[in-house]
Scaffold this active site. Structure first.
Site, PDB file in Angstrom:
ATOM      1  N   LYS A   7      -7.523   4.011   7.482  1.00  0.00           N
ATOM      2  CA  LYS A   7      -6.512   4.965   7.028  1.00  0.00           C
ATOM      3  C   LYS A   7      -7.073   6.385   6.975  1.00  0.00           C
ATOM      4  O   LYS A   7      -6.406   7.349   7.365  1.00  0.00           O
ATOM      5  CB  LYS A   7      -5.985   4.546   5.658  1.00  0.00           C
ATOM      6  CG  LYS A   7      -5.179   3.270   5.680  1.00  0.00           C
ATOM      7  CD  LYS A   7      -4.804   2.820   4.273  1.00  0.00           C
ATOM      8  CE  LYS A   7      -3.995   1.539   4.296  1.00  0.00           C
ATOM      9  NZ  LYS A   7      -3.648   1.074   2.933  1.00  0.00           N
ATOM     10  N   SER A  20       0.804  -1.224   0.000  1.00  0.00           N
ATOM     11  CA  SER A  20       0.000   0.000   0.000  1.00  0.00           C
ATOM     12  C   SER A  20       0.832   1.266   0.000  1.00  0.00           C
ATOM     13  O   SER A  20       0.276   2.355   0.082  1.00  0.00           O
ATOM     14  CB  SER A  20      -0.952   0.010   1.205  1.00  0.00           C
ATOM     15  OG  SER A  20      -0.225   0.108   2.409  1.00  0.00           O
TER      16      SER A  20
END
Length: 205
Positions: free
Chosen positions: A148, A105
């Site tokens: 996130k 990521s």
């Protein structure tokens, strides 16, 4: 709005960490929620080596290699002199912390940090990002979007760059977070570069 929400305690930390070119703010998933992740890049005279430190896992090391390959291949597009890559050793470091430094990521953040370093353009302190990349510069979807995004909000971030293919996860983000953040959905890494970097290079770098 500031009166309603109260002070943002982490905003100054983010601003100070990205005050120099070569540092970008990423977003990471952890078993206990999301967190922000500072990726630092520096260069020194050398012969084109890529040095990785910070207890990175194998997947993140591969992401860093892919980011470096992409930057080398597209150097002219970002007005990066090939000589500055060939005659420098590039050091990528992720400072120690509780975040497991692995998982697919960080490619977008790694690429932005490298381009920031090599162009002298700082990364905006109000922007954080997540997403993996392909060698062609495509931004690939990742997991943990809700966590996130909430981490970005806690850190005083105003704008998040997310993979366009993660738009399906938007409904999982709490409404109060949606109202306080600007979401930019990116399909290619050059979109992240355009949104994240300030216009003028730091001539002192």
């Amino acid at each position: 709005m500031a009166t309603v929400l109260g002070p943002q305690h982490f905003e100054n930390e983010v601003a100070s960490r990205v005050a120099l070119p070569g540092v970008a703010t990423g977003l990471a998933w952890t078993p206990v929620g999301g967190d922000i992740l500072f990726i630092e890049a520096s260069k020194s005279p050398g012969n084109g080596r890529l040095i990785l430190t910070g207890q990175l896992g194998d997947v993140m090391k591969e992401s860093a290699q892919a980011a470096m390959s992409l930057v080398k291949a597209r150097a002219a597009d970002w007005q990066i002199a090939q000589e500055s890559i060939d005659k420098s050793d590039i050091h990528i470091h992720i400072p120690a912390g509780a975040i497991p430094k692995d998982g697919p990521s960080a490619g977008v953040t790694l690429t932005v940090a490298l381009i920031s370093l090599l162009t002298g353009r700082k990364v905006r302190p109000d922007v954080a990002m997540t997403g993996e990349i392909s060698l062609r510069g495509l931004v690939l979807p990742v997991g943990g979007i809700k966590e996130k995004v909430l981490a970005a909000l806690r850190a005083g971030i105003h704008t998040v760059l997310l993979p366009a293919r993660n738009h399906r996860d938007y409904e999982e983000i709490p409404e109060n977070a949606r109202q306080q953040l600007t979401f930019i959905w990116i399909e290619r890494v050059e979109e992240a570069v355009a949104q994240a970097l300030v216009s003028n290079p730091d001539v002192s770098n």
